[in-house]
Design a protein around this motif. Structure first.
Motif, short mmCIF file in Angstrom:
data_model
loop_
_atom_site.label_atom_id
_atom_site.label_comp_id
_atom_site.label_asym_id
_atom_site.label_seq_id
_atom_site.Cartn_x
_atom_site.Cartn_y
_atom_site.Cartn_z
N SER A 165 5.29 1.85 0.62
CA SER A 165 6.66 2.40 0.07
C SER A 165 6.55 2.32 -1.60
N ALA A 166 6.01 1.28 -1.88
CA ALA A 166 5.90 1.07 -3.45
C ALA A 166 5.10 1.92 -4.18
N VAL B 48 2.81 -4.53 4.77
CA VAL B 48 2.02 -3.13 4.62
C VAL B 48 3.03 -2.08 4.32
N THR B 49 4.06 -1.91 5.02
CA THR B 49 5.21 -1.03 4.96
C THR B 49 5.78 -0.94 3.34
#
Length: 131
Positions: free
Chosen positions: A129-130, A124-125
């Protein structure tokens, strides 16, 4: 974080001179449970923080908690989110966990491992971030 005493089930024999556990003697807490050092305490606080994230991400998806393979009995132990949080908070406050009743007839498909939680949160992080 301190566990409120009313969050735990009351001891039905508290203050009773006929408490059947008295025959077992008092446990030697210093021997059985050495004091938690600063590193262990920091790791435990981190685990509690991670647990809150895992629950926030996975509970809405139907995950009820975490399964842990027990090294003593070789059986999986199913912990609902609240039970695991309470146990970790008690460990942080008292340096040990009280025994608790296992989940009754848990659906193994509703529980995931700690490693799964970590991987899911990392995914999920990375996705966030993408963006």
């Amino acid at each position: 974080m301190v566990v409120p005493h009313d969050a735990l089930p009351p001891d039905p024999f508290a203050g009773d001179p006929e408490d059947p556990a008295r025959a077992l003697g008092q446990p030697d807490d210093d021997h059985d449970h050495p004091p938690m050092d600063d590193v262990e305490r920091a790791e435990l606080v981190g685990d509690l923080s991670d647990l809150a994230v895992y629950q926030a991400l996975l509970e809405p998806r139907g995950v009820r908690g975490i399964v842990v393979d027990c090294g003593e009995c070789q059986e999986p132990h199913y912990h609902d989110w609240a039970l695991l949080r309470s146990s970790l908070e008690q460990l942080l406050a008292d340096g040990r966990m009280r025994p608790h009743e296992p989940a009754y007839d848990p659906d193994p498909g509703s529980y995931v491992s700690w490693e799964y939680c970590r991987g899911y949160a990392d995914g999920v992080t990375a996705t966030e971030s993408a963006r």
